[in-house]
Motif scaffolding. Structure first.
Motif, short mmCIF file in Angstrom:
data_model
loop_
_atom_site.label_atom_id
_atom_site.label_comp_id
_atom_site.label_asym_id
_atom_site.label_seq_id
_atom_site.Cartn_x
_atom_site.Cartn_y
_atom_site.Cartn_z
N ASP A 212 -45.28 6.63 -13.78
CA ASP A 212 -46.02 5.44 -13.52
C ASP A 212 -47.47 5.65 -13.51
OD1 ASP A 212 -43.88 3.94 -13.35
OD2 ASP A 212 -43.62 4.02 -11.27
N ARG A 213 -48.09 6.94 -13.30
CA ARG A 213 -49.38 7.25 -13.49
C ARG A 213 -50.02 7.53 -14.79
NH1 ARG A 213 -52.01 4.58 -10.37
NH2 ARG A 213 -53.82 6.28 -10.62
N ILE A 214 -49.28 8.45 -15.49
CA ILE A 214 -49.92 8.98 -16.70
C ILE A 214 -49.13 8.37 -18.14
CG2 ILE A 214 -50.70 11.08 -15.46
CD1 ILE A 214 -48.51 12.41 -17.03
N GLY A 215 -47.87 7.72 -17.70
CA GLY A 215 -47.32 7.41 -18.99
C GLY A 215 -45.76 8.00 -19.07
N ARG A 216 -44.81 7.41 -19.57
CA ARG A 216 -43.48 7.88 -19.85
C ARG A 216 -43.31 9.05 -20.75
NH1 ARG A 216 -44.16 3.99 -16.10
NH2 ARG A 216 -42.65 1.84 -16.39
N ARG A 217 -44.03 8.89 -21.87
CA ARG A 217 -44.25 9.91 -22.88
C ARG A 217 -45.09 11.16 -22.40
NH1 ARG A 217 -46.99 11.51 -27.99
NH2 ARG A 217 -45.23 12.10 -29.41
N PRO A 218 -46.14 11.05 -21.88
CA PRO A 218 -46.73 12.41 -21.32
C PRO A 218 -45.93 13.31 -20.49
CG PRO A 218 -48.28 10.62 -21.53
CD PRO A 218 -46.96 10.12 -21.67
N ALA A 219 -45.44 12.40 -19.54
CA ALA A 219 -44.69 12.79 -18.35
C ALA A 219 -43.32 13.79 -18.96
CB ALA A 219 -43.99 11.96 -17.50
N LEU B 80 -36.02 4.33 -22.35
CA LEU B 80 -35.09 3.47 -22.72
C LEU B 80 -35.02 2.03 -22.67
CD1 LEU B 80 -31.95 5.95 -22.76
CD2 LEU B 80 -33.25 5.26 -24.90
N THR B 81 -34.98 1.87 -21.26
CA THR B 81 -34.90 0.44 -20.61
C THR B 81 -36.01 -0.29 -21.27
OG1 THR B 81 -33.68 1.33 -18.82
CG2 THR B 81 -34.63 -0.87 -18.56
N GLU B 82 -37.25 -0.02 -21.17
CA GLU B 82 -38.33 -0.75 -21.62
C GLU B 82 -38.31 -0.39 -23.15
OE1 GLU B 82 -41.27 0.31 -17.75
OE2 GLU B 82 -41.63 1.57 -19.66
N ASN C 122 -40.88 15.50 -30.59
CA ASN C 122 -41.72 14.47 -29.69
C ASN C 122 -42.04 13.23 -30.64
OD1 ASN C 122 -44.80 14.76 -30.63
ND2 ASN C 122 -43.99 16.57 -31.30
N ARG C 123 -42.31 13.41 -32.02
CA ARG C 123 -42.51 12.14 -32.74
C ARG C 123 -41.50 11.19 -32.66
NH1 ARG C 123 -44.39 12.44 -37.63
NH2 ARG C 123 -43.60 10.47 -38.14
N TRP C 124 -40.32 11.27 -32.36
CA TRP C 124 -39.54 10.31 -32.15
C TRP C 124 -39.16 9.68 -30.63
CZ3 TRP C 124 -38.40 14.31 -35.62
CH2 TRP C 124 -38.24 13.78 -36.87
N ILE C 125 -40.31 10.45 -29.86
CA ILE C 125 -40.23 9.89 -28.47
C ILE C 125 -41.79 9.04 -28.35
CG2 ILE C 125 -40.28 10.66 -25.85
CD1 ILE C 125 -39.43 13.18 -26.89
N PRO C 126 -41.61 7.63 -28.27
CA PRO C 126 -42.62 6.97 -28.28
C PRO C 126 -43.06 6.64 -26.75
CG PRO C 126 -40.71 5.48 -28.22
CD PRO C 126 -40.39 6.90 -28.24
N GLU C 127 -44.23 6.25 -26.56
CA GLU C 127 -44.78 5.63 -25.13
C GLU C 127 -44.37 4.31 -25.05
OE1 GLU C 127 -45.16 5.74 -22.21
OE2 GLU C 127 -46.99 6.72 -22.13
N SER C 128 -44.06 3.94 -23.73
CA SER C 128 -43.49 2.60 -23.40
C SER C 128 -44.37 1.54 -23.71
CB SER C 128 -43.03 2.63 -21.95
OG SER C 128 -42.83 1.31 -21.70
N ALA C 129 -44.23 0.53 -24.56
CA ALA C 129 -45.16 -0.60 -24.78
C ALA C 129 -45.42 -1.41 -23.50
CB ALA C 129 -44.61 -1.36 -26.03
N ARG C 130 -44.29 -1.43 -22.79
CA ARG C 130 -44.64 -2.19 -21.52
C ARG C 130 -45.72 -1.52 -20.68
NH1 ARG C 130 -39.22 -4.01 -22.47
NH2 ARG C 130 -38.90 -6.45 -22.10
#
Length: 540
Positions: free
Chosen positions: A169-176, A221-223, A280-288
């Motif tokens: 929730d602080r740095i992002g889903r993908r970086p974590a 995934l949910t987002e 990693n290229r197929w792991i996006p950051e959450s747009a939400r």
């Protein structure tokens, strides 16, 4: 491009990942003392750490620090760019794209890899007890209790769930997720630790990395998945990944341990961690998440891959107070989330007593009842395979019937199976068919319940605290295991089938009743509609 979102300093991250890889490979000579000759492994107990091991550990520490510096950037908050509050809209006519399916495959692998770490504990405990002369059910007159090892590992997953949920929730889903993958890779050196206290320490650190992958995966995934397909896809990925992780662990134990010793199971974290980083290229950051931070351009870049779009918040949500990521986990159980949060926490505790308590001691229990190590591992592998097809039915029920009803059904099935095992006790060992069936039900249903609980939690909390909420229920799930293992380590109760089954059945029954009375159905509802309902009610 959307897949580039999440790297503040790419060069630093990849240099750090290479340092971690080099440091991990530097530990292989120490493991080599155990692996040769293959059929007669020599014990490494009591061996001193070598200069190469010290240098390799230094490389790992420097690598993790470089990866953290390379992936963590400044976090903008909503309104920093002068824009009005945004929301991400997934309309029902948006089809699943190749990007969605690629994400699904990678996240299934991530869940399986995550599950393999804590489940490995159950398969290394007999070998650890034998090598170090520790006290266990099979060796009751040993020294220190071998339960200290799984206690450190599962205890680490508790902290990791809270920690990585907060990071998400602080740095992002993908970086974590990527940072957890690096730590995951680095801590595979647990298989080369020469002394028991080193195994305990490294197992704890390994747990902290593994504990965060599951909540981060469910949150992302949910987002990302469209509303119409969200329920069944998230649950299917969680269920298949969880069952697959258990199958892979039991298969690796039966295939590799007889030839290479128990330590080889820890070293499997090296190739699996590398694979996650390469994908990693197929792991996006959450747009939400990006939209909630006011990062419009980044959110649109991600959404372009999935056929979705950004839209302004509708008037019905304009006056809803936003949740704050600094609120902390305890506030996730207070108003306005008490009604949905408390039953989930109790249910998570019951599931944890089964998944990380009962299942953790199954290999040891079976050996105590006369099974060989190979037969015990094969029995558990077969039981996990028998339940694997039922994950399809659970995913369908969650997405097409009722999310709340599916959660209640799984809780009831798991509690019933545990109650049956508690009733029969050790006598079940002389009846192969009932043994396989009664083992298959809790292994399957508890794994599916973890997936359903993770998906459900991610749906009922808002974007700003969704990762923390997922981390909370994931942590409480592991707390159940910590309690069970602590009891065993203190020699208060032996790890028998009857005792562990009964300890899992009671809280599961209570939690199932609580969810039945106070749960909400999330099927075919947008995340914004679900998560803001409690906030709107409080604001009236």
């Amino acid at each position: 491009m959307g897949h580039r979102v999440g790297f503040a300093r790419p060069g630093w991250f990849w240099c750090g990942a290479l340092l971690c890889l080099a440091g991990t490979l530097g530990h292989l000579p120490m493991y080599g003392h155990l692996a040769h000759p293959p059929r007669h492994p020599a014990s490494m107990a009591g061996s001193d750490s070598s200069p190469l091991m010290v240098i390799s550990m230094t490389l790992i520490l420097a690598g993790v620090a470089a990866c953290a510096y390379g992936i963590v950037g400044p976090r903008r908050t909503a309104g920093d760019d002068g824009q009005e509050p945004l929301r991400v809209t997934f309309t029902d006519d948006v089809p699943l794209t190749r990007a969605h399916w690629a994400l699904a495959v990678v996240m299934t692998l991530a869940v399986a890899v995550d599950v393999m770490k804590p489940m490995t504990l159950s398969f290394v405990v007999p070998g650890v007890a034998k090598e170090y002369g520790l006290r266990s059910a099979v060796h009751p007159h040993g020294g220190l209790p071998v339960a200290l090892l799984p206690l450190s590992g599962i205890g680490g997953t508790v902290i990791g769930s809270f920690l990585w949920g907060r990071f998400g929730d602080r740095i992002g889903r993908r970086p974590a997720i990527l940072l957890a993958s690096v730590v995951f890779l680095a801590t595979s050196v647990c298989g080369a630790m020469p002394m028991f206290w080193m195994n305990i320490l490294m197992c704890f650190l390994m747990g902290t990395s593994a504990g965060g992958m599951l909540p981060l995966t469910f949150t992302l995934l949910t987002e990302t998945v469209p509303t119409r397909q969200r329920g069944w896809i998230v649950v299917l990925i969680g269920g298949v990944g969880t069952a697959g992780g258990y199958v892979l662990t039991s298969w690796a134990a039966s295939l590799l341990v007889p030839h290479f010793g128990w330590r080889v199971l820890w070293l499997l974290g090296l190739p699996t961690g590398v694979v996650l980083l390469l994908l990693n290229r197929w792991i996006p950051e959450s747009a939400r998440f990006l939209a909630a931070c006011g990062r419009r351009a980044d959110a649109e870049a991600v959404l372009a891959r999935y056929g979705a779009r950004l839209a302004s918040a509708p008037p019905s949500l304009a006056n809803v107070p936003a949740a704050a990521p600094r609120d902390g986990c305890l506030k996730l159980l207070r108003a306005p989330y008490t009604r949905v949060g408390l039953p989930l926490v109790v249910l998570a505790l019951g599931i944890g007593l089964v998944t990380y308590g009962f299942q953790l001691w199954i290999p040891t229990d079976l050996q105590r009842l006369g099974f060989t190590e190979l037969t015990a591992d094969s029995t558990l592998r077969d039981a996990a395979l028998q339940g694997l097809p039922f994950n399809l039915a659970i995913a369908w029920l969650y997405g097409r019937w009722s999310s709340k009803g599916t959660l209640v059904l799984l809780g009831a099935c798991t509690a019933a199976a545990m109650a049956a095992l508690a009733t029969v006790g050790d006598r079940i060992a002389v009846h192969p068919l009932p043994l396989h069936l009664l083992l298959a039900v809790p292994i399957w249903s508890a794994g599916s319940a973890v997936a359903v609980l993770g998906a459900y939690t991610a749906e009922v909390y808002p974007t700003a605290v969704r990762s923390q909420a997922s981390g909370l229920t994931a942590a409480v799930t592991k707390v159940g295991g910590v309690l069970m293992i602590a009891v065993v380590a203190a020699a208060v109760a032996p790890p028998s089938l009857r005792t562990t089954a009964l300890l899992g059945a009671v809280p599961l029954t209570l939690a199932t009743v609580a969810v039945t009375l106070s749960g909400v159905d999330t099927r075919a509802r947008s995340l914004e509609e679900i998560s803001t309902a409690p906030l709107k009610a409080t604001n009236r």
